[in-house]
Write an enzyme that holds these catalytic residues in place. Structure first.
Site: not given
Ligand code: GLN
Length: 495
Positions: A81, A156, A180
């Protein structure tokens, strides 16, 4: 079988029996990316030279007869990532703010995967600074779901999930602050693991919510994810929250679930946003575990309804603090030509950050301001303690909890425009980050209406992540290993 569809065991076997070389595997992956990624857009940068150099080291070891001494990922195509530093690569977090940032060092998680013999293919798309659930907030354009290019891959870590689902990499790393890793794994029909907080070093991973962030692997089989976990875990002196977790994940995969107690949370299964096609598959997964010898028990998490609210206080507060370093002086995009530093700072941040990043920064700065802090941040921390205790109590009655990963299967691009509705897509994953437990998503078939993959979540007590791997193996035995998405299986490319 095309090399792109192979798992770790098949790659190892092929290398050991000299069916193919590690350089051929690496080249096959690079070719695959060249063909398929114009459709999927999982990669932001491809590191062909680093890949070929790593593959050559593996081939040299095979020639020297020392292949057995190499780590569990020898010759395995991997990718990271884009919030993970790797020397000499761009680490953009999919933000204009870091568009030109080149890493001067390598994150521990990346280094450990490379030290285990992984062949690094490149860096993967994500929501900007990991804020999001679809990869649509990337400043460099969204990633598409390999099962249906009109749908989101989740986020994400959407690039990390899509790369594995389309057969472009065998193992990738993502990070998970509220879901995510698990949510995109579920949307793309693969395995995604968020280990217990502290299991994997966060050193060199750009922070979102430091008390919530955890790195973990994506793979198409439970054992491949376990091999990556064995390489990733272990104490890192460079991260004061890292713990000395021993490599025992592959060993845990050898144990069956006979006698295991699997907890089911009624309020999760009755949640109003849960779609019927996901609920059906999750109930069926519980039945499969029972058939494999586990006992199903009902457990209660009384404060779980407060998890989303607590997360959207704690997360933005930590993000606001962490993103303060992107000030156009020490790091990040710099808009020149302003008469004072204040003007430069304001303009650089206004143009460097996207909409969702700004929303989180503004929310965090408000929530931490004098007078407001006591009303939100402090109670959110109290809720955190209650939720952590809820899980602890539940694990007196069970060894692992089974739950949906996401309320629905992958949605179409643009289908959810309202941020508050989007935040609900993590309703089943967020409490696990709050409590610090381990969670993973395992594929459990396709939704009856959408025909898209459904993931079931296994949640382990803190530092007992082997429990979820055991249950995951039993589910994999029932459902089979995750295939490469049909559009891309067997080296196919759709036009
Ligand atoms: N969708 C969640 C957020 O926007 C989790 C994101 C993540 O785990 N990085 O905060």
């Amino acid at each position: 079988m095309a090399i792109s569809d192979m798992g770790i065991a098949q790659i190892r076997e092929g290398l050991a029996s000299k069916q193919f070389t590690a350089c051929e595997v690496a080249q096959a992956s690079l070719d695959r990316i060249a063909q398929a990624d114009s459709q999927v857009h999982a990669f932001l940068e491809v590191t062909s030279e680093a890949a070929m150099a790593a593959a050559q080291r593996v081939d040299q070891a095979i020639a020297d007869g020392t292949f057995d001494t190499l780590g569990p990922l020898a010759g395995v195509p991997v990718a990271f990532k884009d919030n993970m530093n790797m020397t000499g690569t761009h680490t953009t977090c999919s933000s204009r703010m870091l568009e030109n940032y080149v890493s001067p060092y390598t994150a521990t998680c990346v280094q450990r995967i490379i030290d285990a013999g992984g062949v690094p293919l490149g860096k993967l798309n994500m929501d900007e600074f990991a804020f999001g659930s679809t990869t649509e907030s990337s400043a460099f354009g969204p990633t598409r779901n390999p099962w249906d290019l009109g749908r989101v891959p989740g986020g994400s870590s959407g690039g990390s999930a899509a790369a594995v689902a389309a057969g472009m990499a065998c193992v990738t790393l993502g990070s998970d602050t509220g879901g995510s890793i698990r949510q995109p794994a579920s949307f793309c029909g693969i395995v995604g693991v968020k280990p217990t907080y502290g299991t994997v070093s966060r050193y060199g991973v750009v922070a979102f919510g430091s008390s919530l962030d955890q790195v973990g692997p994506f793979a198409r089989s439970v054992e491949d994810a376990a091999a990556a976990m064995d390489a990733l875990c272990g104490h890192d002196p460079l991260d004061c929250t890292s713990q000395d977790v021993k490599a025992g994940f592959r060993a845990a995969c050898q144990q069956d679930v006979a006698g295991m107690r699997v907890g089911v949370v009624r309020s999760f299964m009755d949640a109003k946003g849960l779609s019927s096609e996901v609920s059906e598959r999750v109930s069926e997964a519980a039945a499969k575990l029972e058939a494999a010898g586990a006992t199903i028990v009902e457990v209660d998490l009384p404060h779980i309804d407060a998890a989303i609210s607590a997360y959207y206080v704690l997360g933005p507060c930590e993000a606001f603090s962490n993103l303060a370093r992107f000030d156009s002086v020490r790091y990040g995009y710099c808009e020149e030509g302003h008469k004072d530093l204040g003007g430069q700072y304001e303009a650089s941040r206004a143009h460097g950050f996207g909409e969702e990043a700004k929303r989180r920064i503004m929310l965090g700065s408000y929530l931490l301001s004098a007078g407001v802090y006591e009303q939100y941040y402090y109670p959110a921390q109290q809720v955190r303690t209650l939720i952590t205790q809820d899980y602890r109590n539940a694990y007196e009655q069970c060894d692992v909890i089974l739950a949906p990963t996401a309320p629905a299967t992958a949605f179409k691009f643009g289908e959810i425009a309202d941020p508050a509705t989007m935040y609900l897509s993590d309703v089943f994953t967020i409490s696990i980050n709050i409590a610090g437990n381990g969670g993973m998503s395992v594929p459990c078939g396709l939704g009856a209406q959408s025909g898209m993959p459904v993931g079931v979540q296994l949640i382990a007590p803190q530092f007992k992540d082997e429990n979820m791997f055991r249950a995951a193996m039993a589910l994999e035995a029932a459902y089979g290993k995750a295939p490469v998405a049909p559009n891309f299986a067997d080296g196919k490319v759709i036009e």
